[in-house]
Design a protein around this motif. Structure first.
Motif, PDB file in Angstrom:
ATOM      1  N   PHE A   4       0.834  -1.208   0.000  1.00  0.00           N
ATOM      2  CA  PHE A   4       0.000   0.000   0.000  1.00  0.00           C
ATOM      3  C   PHE A   4       0.864   1.252   0.000  1.00  0.00           C
ATOM      4  O   PHE A   4       1.881   1.328   0.686  1.00  0.00           O
ATOM      5  CB  PHE A   4      -0.921   0.014   1.222  1.00  0.00           C
ATOM      6  CG  PHE A   4      -2.061  -0.966   1.117  1.00  0.00           C
ATOM      7  CD1 PHE A   4      -2.843  -1.028  -0.032  1.00  0.00           C
ATOM      8  CD2 PHE A   4      -2.344  -1.837   2.150  1.00  0.00           C
ATOM      9  CE1 PHE A   4      -3.897  -1.923  -0.139  1.00  0.00           C
ATOM     10  CE2 PHE A   4      -3.392  -2.741   2.051  1.00  0.00           C
ATOM     11  CZ  PHE A   4      -4.164  -2.779   0.909  1.00  0.00           C
ATOM     12  N   TYR A  57       2.635  -3.009  10.022  1.00  0.00           N
ATOM     13  CA  TYR A  57       1.977  -4.312  10.232  1.00  0.00           C
ATOM     14  C   TYR A  57       1.329  -4.850   8.963  1.00  0.00           C
ATOM     15  O   TYR A  57       0.677  -5.888   9.001  1.00  0.00           O
ATOM     16  CB  TYR A  57       0.931  -4.211  11.351  1.00  0.00           C
ATOM     17  CG  TYR A  57       1.588  -3.980  12.689  1.00  0.00           C
ATOM     18  CD1 TYR A  57       2.004  -5.060  13.463  1.00  0.00           C
ATOM     19  CD2 TYR A  57       1.856  -2.692  13.137  1.00  0.00           C
ATOM     20  CE1 TYR A  57       2.657  -4.863  14.669  1.00  0.00           C
ATOM     21  CE2 TYR A  57       2.511  -2.477  14.349  1.00  0.00           C
ATOM     22  CZ  TYR A  57       2.898  -3.569  15.109  1.00  0.00           C
ATOM     23  OH  TYR A  57       3.560  -3.374  16.285  1.00  0.00           O
ATOM     24  N   VAL A  58       1.464  -4.162   7.847  1.00  0.00           N
ATOM     25  CA  VAL A  58       0.855  -4.643   6.606  1.00  0.00           C
ATOM     26  C   VAL A  58       1.630  -5.890   6.150  1.00  0.00           C
ATOM     27  O   VAL A  58       2.857  -5.958   6.301  1.00  0.00           O
ATOM     28  CB  VAL A  58       0.859  -3.544   5.523  1.00  0.00           C
ATOM     29  CG1 VAL A  58      -0.020  -3.977   4.351  1.00  0.00           C
ATOM     30  CG2 VAL A  58       0.375  -2.221   6.088  1.00  0.00           C
ATOM     31  N   LYS A  59       0.911  -6.850   5.609  1.00  0.00           N
ATOM     32  CA  LYS A  59       1.514  -8.175   5.439  1.00  0.00           C
ATOM     33  C   LYS A  59       2.575  -8.264   4.339  1.00  0.00           C
ATOM     34  O   LYS A  59       3.266  -9.285   4.239  1.00  0.00           O
ATOM     35  CB  LYS A  59       0.416  -9.219   5.244  1.00  0.00           C
ATOM     36  CG  LYS A  59      -0.360  -9.447   6.548  1.00  0.00           C
ATOM     37  CD  LYS A  59      -1.330 -10.588   6.461  1.00  0.00           C
ATOM     38  CE  LYS A  59      -1.920 -10.923   7.829  1.00  0.00           C
ATOM     39  NZ  LYS A  59      -2.756  -9.853   8.390  1.00  0.00           N
ATOM     40  N   ARG A  88       6.127  -9.353   5.648  1.00  0.00           N
ATOM     41  CA  ARG A  88       6.652 -10.726   5.701  1.00  0.00           C
ATOM     42  C   ARG A  88       7.520 -11.015   4.475  1.00  0.00           C
ATOM     43  O   ARG A  88       8.589 -11.619   4.574  1.00  0.00           O
ATOM     44  CB  ARG A  88       5.483 -11.716   5.729  1.00  0.00           C
ATOM     45  CG  ARG A  88       4.683 -11.650   7.000  1.00  0.00           C
ATOM     46  CD  ARG A  88       3.405 -12.459   6.911  1.00  0.00           C
ATOM     47  NE  ARG A  88       2.759 -12.527   8.212  1.00  0.00           N
ATOM     48  CZ  ARG A  88       1.521 -12.960   8.401  1.00  0.00           C
ATOM     49  NH1 ARG A  88       0.784 -13.364   7.381  1.00  0.00           N
ATOM     50  NH2 ARG A  88       1.011 -12.993   9.615  1.00  0.00           N
ATOM     51  N   GLN A 140      -6.634  -1.444  -6.013  1.00  0.00           N
ATOM     52  CA  GLN A 140      -7.130  -2.664  -5.348  1.00  0.00           C
ATOM     53  C   GLN A 140      -8.386  -3.211  -6.006  1.00  0.00           C
ATOM     54  O   GLN A 140      -8.574  -4.416  -6.122  1.00  0.00           O
ATOM     55  CB  GLN A 140      -7.537  -2.319  -3.906  1.00  0.00           C
ATOM     56  CG  GLN A 140      -6.528  -2.575  -2.837  1.00  0.00           C
ATOM     57  CD  GLN A 140      -7.166  -2.326  -1.480  1.00  0.00           C
ATOM     58  OE1 GLN A 140      -7.399  -1.177  -1.093  1.00  0.00           O
ATOM     59  NE2 GLN A 140      -7.457  -3.395  -0.775  1.00  0.00           N
ATOM     60  N   GLN A 172      -6.035  -7.680  -2.163  1.00  0.00           N
ATOM     61  CA  GLN A 172      -5.220  -7.382  -0.986  1.00  0.00           C
ATOM     62  C   GLN A 172      -3.735  -7.270  -1.358  1.00  0.00           C
ATOM     63  O   GLN A 172      -3.336  -7.582  -2.480  1.00  0.00           O
ATOM     64  CB  GLN A 172      -5.397  -8.504   0.048  1.00  0.00           C
ATOM     65  CG  GLN A 172      -6.827  -8.596   0.569  1.00  0.00           C
ATOM     66  CD  GLN A 172      -6.975  -9.674   1.629  1.00  0.00           C
ATOM     67  OE1 GLN A 172      -6.559 -10.808   1.443  1.00  0.00           O
ATOM     68  NE2 GLN A 172      -7.577  -9.325   2.738  1.00  0.00           N
ATOM     69  N   VAL A 173      -2.948  -6.881  -0.381  1.00  0.00           N
ATOM     70  CA  VAL A 173      -1.493  -6.981  -0.505  1.00  0.00           C
ATOM     71  C   VAL A 173      -1.028  -8.003   0.528  1.00  0.00           C
ATOM     72  O   VAL A 173      -1.683  -8.169   1.562  1.00  0.00           O
ATOM     73  CB  VAL A 173      -0.788  -5.625  -0.283  1.00  0.00           C
ATOM     74  CG1 VAL A 173      -1.348  -4.567  -1.215  1.00  0.00           C
ATOM     75  CG2 VAL A 173      -0.854  -5.146   1.155  1.00  0.00           C
ATOM     76  N   PRO A 174       0.059  -8.715   0.264  1.00  0.00           N
ATOM     77  CA  PRO A 174       0.949  -8.567  -0.879  1.00  0.00           C
ATOM     78  C   PRO A 174       0.575  -9.485  -2.043  1.00  0.00           C
ATOM     79  O   PRO A 174      -0.057 -10.518  -1.867  1.00  0.00           O
ATOM     80  CB  PRO A 174       2.290  -9.023  -0.299  1.00  0.00           C
ATOM     81  CG  PRO A 174       1.920 -10.106   0.681  1.00  0.00           C
ATOM     82  CD  PRO A 174       0.590  -9.687   1.266  1.00  0.00           C
ATOM     83  N   GLU A 205      -0.817 -14.405  -1.207  1.00  0.00           N
ATOM     84  CA  GLU A 205      -0.764 -15.039   0.120  1.00  0.00           C
ATOM     85  C   GLU A 205       0.672 -14.995   0.662  1.00  0.00           C
ATOM     86  O   GLU A 205       1.572 -15.693   0.169  1.00  0.00           O
ATOM     87  CB  GLU A 205      -1.289 -16.479   0.122  1.00  0.00           C
ATOM     88  CG  GLU A 205      -2.803 -16.565   0.061  1.00  0.00           C
ATOM     89  CD  GLU A 205      -3.505 -15.966   1.291  1.00  0.00           C
ATOM     90  OE1 GLU A 205      -2.926 -15.973   2.398  1.00  0.00           O
ATOM     91  OE2 GLU A 205      -4.642 -15.474   1.136  1.00  0.00           O
ATOM     92  N   SER A 206       0.835 -14.204   1.716  1.00  0.00           N
ATOM     93  CA  SER A 206       2.179 -13.952   2.237  1.00  0.00           C
ATOM     94  C   SER A 206       2.909 -15.245   2.636  1.00  0.00           C
ATOM     95  O   SER A 206       4.108 -15.381   2.378  1.00  0.00           O
ATOM     96  CB  SER A 206       2.114 -12.985   3.423  1.00  0.00           C
ATOM     97  OG  SER A 206       1.286 -13.493   4.448  1.00  0.00           O
TER      98      SER A 206
HETATM   99  N1  LIG Z   1      -3.947 -14.056   3.973  1.00  0.00           N
HETATM  100  C1  LIG Z   1      -3.463 -12.901   3.243  1.00  0.00           C
HETATM  101  C2  LIG Z   1      -4.012 -11.670   3.941  1.00  0.00           C
HETATM  102  C3  LIG Z   1      -3.592 -10.404   3.274  1.00  0.00           C
HETATM  103  C4  LIG Z   1      -4.188  -9.207   3.992  1.00  0.00           C
HETATM  104  O1  LIG Z   1      -4.957  -9.327   4.962  1.00  0.00           O
HETATM  105  N2  LIG Z   1      -3.825  -8.021   3.485  1.00  0.00           N
HETATM  106  C5  LIG Z   1      -4.373  -6.827   4.053  1.00  0.00           C
HETATM  107  C6  LIG Z   1      -3.272  -5.899   4.515  1.00  0.00           C
HETATM  108  S1  LIG Z   1      -2.404  -6.593   5.885  1.00  0.00           S
HETATM  109  C7  LIG Z   1      -5.155  -6.087   2.967  1.00  0.00           C
HETATM  110  O2  LIG Z   1      -4.746  -6.064   1.824  1.00  0.00           O
HETATM  111  N3  LIG Z   1      -6.267  -5.498   3.359  1.00  0.00           N
HETATM  112  C8  LIG Z   1      -7.099  -4.740   2.480  1.00  0.00           C
HETATM  113  C9  LIG Z   1      -8.348  -5.469   2.084  1.00  0.00           C
HETATM  114  O3  LIG Z   1      -8.583  -6.592   2.549  1.00  0.00           O
HETATM  115  O4  LIG Z   1      -9.098  -4.883   1.310  1.00  0.00           O
HETATM  116  C10 LIG Z   1      -1.930 -12.883   3.227  1.00  0.00           C
HETATM  117  O5  LIG Z   1      -1.334 -13.323   4.224  1.00  0.00           O
HETATM  118  O6  LIG Z   1      -1.339 -12.451   2.217  1.00  0.00           O
END
Ligand SMILES: N[C@@H](CCC(=O)N[C@@H](CS)C(=O)NCC(=O)O)C(=O)O
Length: 220
Positions: free
Chosen positions: A8, A18-20, A23, A45, A58-60, A71-72
């Motif tokens: 992001f 804390y954004v994934k 990892r 997005q 989502q990211v990443p 999927e991280s």
């Molecule tokens: N299980 C996914 C989860 C990814 C996730 O939750 N990403 C969040 C940021 S930490 C995101 O993109 N959130 C925005 C949304 O869901 O619209 C992974 O580990 O990659």
């Protein structure tokens, strides 16, 4: 092709750090693999093009010469297959690393997230307080078993692997709620993981764009 990672362009302060994608950045830093970041916002997005890369917007999301991934945990395992810093090269060692990545994401993270979200709501009606106590007990039970596994080991399988990397990112979310104070072995383990220079570089790489409001957005 350079490795590409989506992240992001900006998130609210509570989520910063804390954004994934952290990892994946951490794994790439440990492995010494350079990468480029594609910074996205809510418009990207929602776009069909980005959903081709990350089906849930989502990211990443990640790509290199060989793969397009999301999927991280899966991405970190992919990177681990390319670097002995993150996993041993033998089949049995790799299987242990895979087990710990899934344990972190499947056996601990759901309990941690359930408790964190309930705890953040604060004290409430009697039913809510009972539910909070139940969630804390469930989480503590898992952490007790995890602490027993750790014992006097520095890392889960004796040396740092992708299993520790993912586990540390899960445990780190528990720092603010204070639960780890009851588990000094886990607390020390987490500090050991987070003291790694590669973690510091990954964290800084995620935070840097958030300090640049004028940063022009790259399109996925
Ligand atoms: N299980 C996914 C989860 C990814 C996730 O939750 N990403 C969040 C940021 S930490 C995101 O993109 N959130 C925005 C949304 O869901 O619209 C992974 O580990 O990659």
């Amino acid at each position: 092709m350079a490795i590409q990672l989506s992240a992001f362009r900006w998130v609210a302060p509570f989520a910063q750090g804390y954004v994934k994608d952290l990892r994946v950045r951490w794994a790439l830093e440990e492995a010494g693999l350079p990468y480029q970041t594609t910074l996205i916002d809510s418009q990207v997005q929602a776009s069909g093009k980005y959903r081709q890369w990350q089906p849930f917007g989502q990211v990443p999301a990640y790509r290199d010469d060989e793969v397009d991934m999301f999927e991280s945990g899966a991405i970190v395992l992919h990177i681990a297959a390319r670097s002995q810093v993150l996993a041993p090269s033998d089949e049995s060692g790799r299987a242990r690393v895979t087990s710990w990545v899934f344990a972190a994401l499947n056996s601990i993270e759901p309990h941690a997230q359930n408790f964190i979200h309930f705890d953040a709501a604060g004290a409430g009606e009697a039913w809510a307080n009972r539910r909070r106590a139940q969630l804390e007990a469930d989480l503590s039970r898992k952490l007790s078993m995890f602490s027993a596994w750790l014992g006097d080991k520095d890392y889960l399988e004796g040396r740092f692997t992708a299993g520790d990397l993912i586990m540390a990112t899960v445990l780190r979310e528990l720092v603010d709620c204070g639960v780890l104070a009851q588990f000094p072995t886990i607390d020390a383990y987490l500090r050991r993981c987070l003291a790694r220079p590669a973690f510091a570089r990954a964290l800084e790489a995620q935070l840097a764009p958030f300090r640049e409001p004028s940063h022009s957005e790259a399109r996925a």
